[in-house]
Design an enzyme around this catalytic site. Sequence first.
Site, PDB file in Angstrom:
ATOM      1  N   ARG A 207       8.057   4.172  -4.724  1.00 39.03           N
ATOM      2  CA  ARG A 207       8.122   3.201  -3.622  1.00 39.03           C
ATOM      3  C   ARG A 207       7.104   2.074  -3.827  1.00 39.03           C
ATOM      4  NH1 ARG A 207       7.501   5.282   2.457  1.00 39.03           N
ATOM      5  NH2 ARG A 207       5.352   5.509   1.759  1.00 39.03           N
TER       6      ARG A 207
ATOM      7  N   TYR B 158       0.827  -1.202   0.000  1.00 37.10           N
ATOM      8  CA  TYR B 158       0.000   0.000   0.000  1.00 37.10           C
ATOM      9  C   TYR B 158       0.860   1.250   0.000  1.00 37.10           C
ATOM     10  CZ  TYR B 158       0.933   0.929   4.972  1.00 37.10           C
ATOM     11  OH  TYR B 158       1.532   1.230   6.165  1.00 37.10           O
TER      12      TYR B 158
ATOM     13  N   HIS C 144      -0.947 -20.900   0.367  1.00 38.39           N
ATOM     14  CA  HIS C 144       0.150 -19.971   0.681  1.00 38.39           C
ATOM     15  C   HIS C 144       0.951 -19.598  -0.574  1.00 38.39           C
ATOM     16  CE1 HIS C 144      -0.910 -20.971   4.728  1.00 38.39           C
ATOM     17  NE2 HIS C 144       0.100 -20.290   5.255  1.00 38.39           N
TER      18      HIS C 144
ATOM     19  N   ARG D  21      -7.583 -20.322  -1.720  1.00 39.35           N
ATOM     20  CA  ARG D  21      -6.577 -20.099  -0.687  1.00 39.35           C
ATOM     21  C   ARG D  21      -5.460 -21.139  -0.718  1.00 39.35           C
ATOM     22  NH1 ARG D  21      -4.978 -21.150   4.398  1.00 39.35           N
ATOM     23  NH2 ARG D  21      -4.114 -19.385   5.551  1.00 39.35           N
TER      24      ARG D  21
ATOM     25  N   GLU E 129      12.110   2.758  14.309  1.00 38.76           N
ATOM     26  CA  GLU E 129      11.203   3.779  13.782  1.00 38.76           C
ATOM     27  C   GLU E 129       9.928   3.743  14.612  1.00 38.76           C
ATOM     28  OE1 GLU E 129       9.826   2.876   9.736  1.00 38.76           O
ATOM     29  OE2 GLU E 129       9.995   0.738  10.172  1.00 38.76           O
TER      30      GLU E 129
ATOM     31  N   LYS F 237       6.597  -1.962   1.933  1.00 34.50           N
ATOM     32  CA  LYS F 237       5.399  -1.380   2.562  1.00 34.50           C
ATOM     33  C   LYS F 237       4.215  -2.330   2.394  1.00 34.50           C
ATOM     34  CE  LYS F 237       3.216   3.124   3.122  1.00 34.50           C
ATOM     35  NZ  LYS F 237       3.255   3.079   4.590  1.00 34.50           N
TER      36      LYS F 237
ATOM     37  N   LEU G  57      11.114   1.299   7.165  1.00 34.25           N
ATOM     38  CA  LEU G  57      10.562   1.774   5.914  1.00 34.25           C
ATOM     39  C   LEU G  57      11.256   3.093   5.544  1.00 34.25           C
ATOM     40  CD1 LEU G  57       8.200   1.225   3.850  1.00 34.25           C
ATOM     41  CD2 LEU G  57       7.055   3.116   5.006  1.00 34.25           C
TER      42      LEU G  57
HETATM   43  N1  PMP Z   1       7.547   3.901   8.948  1.00 34.54           N
HETATM   44  C1  PMP Z   1       6.431   3.147   8.905  1.00 34.54           C
HETATM   45  C2  PMP Z   1       6.450   1.789   9.528  1.00 34.54           C
HETATM   46  C3  PMP Z   1       5.266   3.643   8.281  1.00 34.54           C
HETATM   47  O1  PMP Z   1       4.142   2.895   8.232  1.00 34.54           O
HETATM   48  C4  PMP Z   1       5.273   4.952   7.738  1.00 34.54           C
HETATM   49  C5  PMP Z   1       4.041   5.520   7.125  1.00 34.54           C
HETATM   50  N2  PMP Z   1       3.812   5.042   5.843  1.00 34.54           N
HETATM   51  C6  PMP Z   1       6.469   5.696   7.798  1.00 34.54           C
HETATM   52  C7  PMP Z   1       7.583   5.130   8.408  1.00 34.54           C
HETATM   53  C8  PMP Z   1       6.557   7.065   7.194  1.00 34.54           C
HETATM   54  O2  PMP Z   1       6.551   6.990   5.800  1.00 34.54           O
HETATM   55  P1  PMP Z   1       6.018   8.182   4.883  1.00 34.54           P
HETATM   56  O3  PMP Z   1       6.839   9.382   5.240  1.00 34.54           O
HETATM   57  O4  PMP Z   1       6.244   7.709   3.518  1.00 34.54           O
HETATM   58  O5  PMP Z   1       4.580   8.365   5.239  1.00 34.54           O
END
Ligand code: PMP
Length: 287
Positions: free
Chosen positions: A52, A33, A102, A100, A180, A147, A205
Amino acid sequence: MARYAYVNGRYVDHRDASVHIEDRGYQLADGVYEVVGVRDGRLIDETPHLDRLDRSLRELRIDWPVARPALGFILRELMRRNRLHDGLIYMQVTRGVARRDHAFPTTPVKPALVLTTKNTKHLGADPGPGVAVKSERDIRWERCDIKTIALLPNVLAKQAARESGAYEAWLIDDEGCVTEGASTNAWIVTGNDELVTRQTDNGILAGITRGTLKKIANDLQLKLVERPFTLAEAKKAKEAFITSATSFVTPVVKIDGDKVGDGKVGPTARRLREEYVRFASEGEAVT
Ligand code: PMP
């Protein structure tokens, strides 16, 4: 006003929007997403978000559901239909509908594409009073650079934070370092005015807001170091803040109940927020 969602080729009333029960996203979290911010009718950082998305799809070997320019058209059309002026666009691509199992489907399936929008309040240059964060163990997998919609560890960490009165969870790895936030990137400002945020690798991310803020920090001639920092270092930092498409640059004034600095919003986070909002005001308005 009818609120539309986009589901596999159609703009449908949000209340009636649905996907098949054997969508692999629903059953296996087999999908990716993006969340793109909209401010004053302008898309923020559309190109890096779609880059991305492309990377996430490639890493999971999911095809683009529509050609990339078509997705650009769809998100603009949805903005127009929903009169989205300030808010967020959510885009989700899953591997599609299949019996379904895997393993990937052996016969070709069309990836499923869903878009929704959400109105939010207009985010301005004033960062407000700042937020509190709570530390939580990082129990995620080793590909946090993708993501994916598999967000259960993030959901549980965020919920634990909210139940303790904090806005965000900061995830802590086995070395005691902050990787993060549950849905944001984490930053600190050290005693000698260095901006520190963890380097991007499989552990976090690569936030689009993080990337833009790196450029802004560079333009402002701030010293930026990409390295891990511990929770203890963060608690002793001059300032701390988080970044994301949803929160822009939001100062962190409390970590696990301890004040960061004097517990007030600091000058660096304030300045970076202002500059980010200035950047978000550039670009061409869609709605
Ligand atoms: N880390 C994670 C785990 C996230 O889910 C997000 C939000 N998408 C971010 C960082 C920040 O990313 P962005 O600046 O692209 O929203």
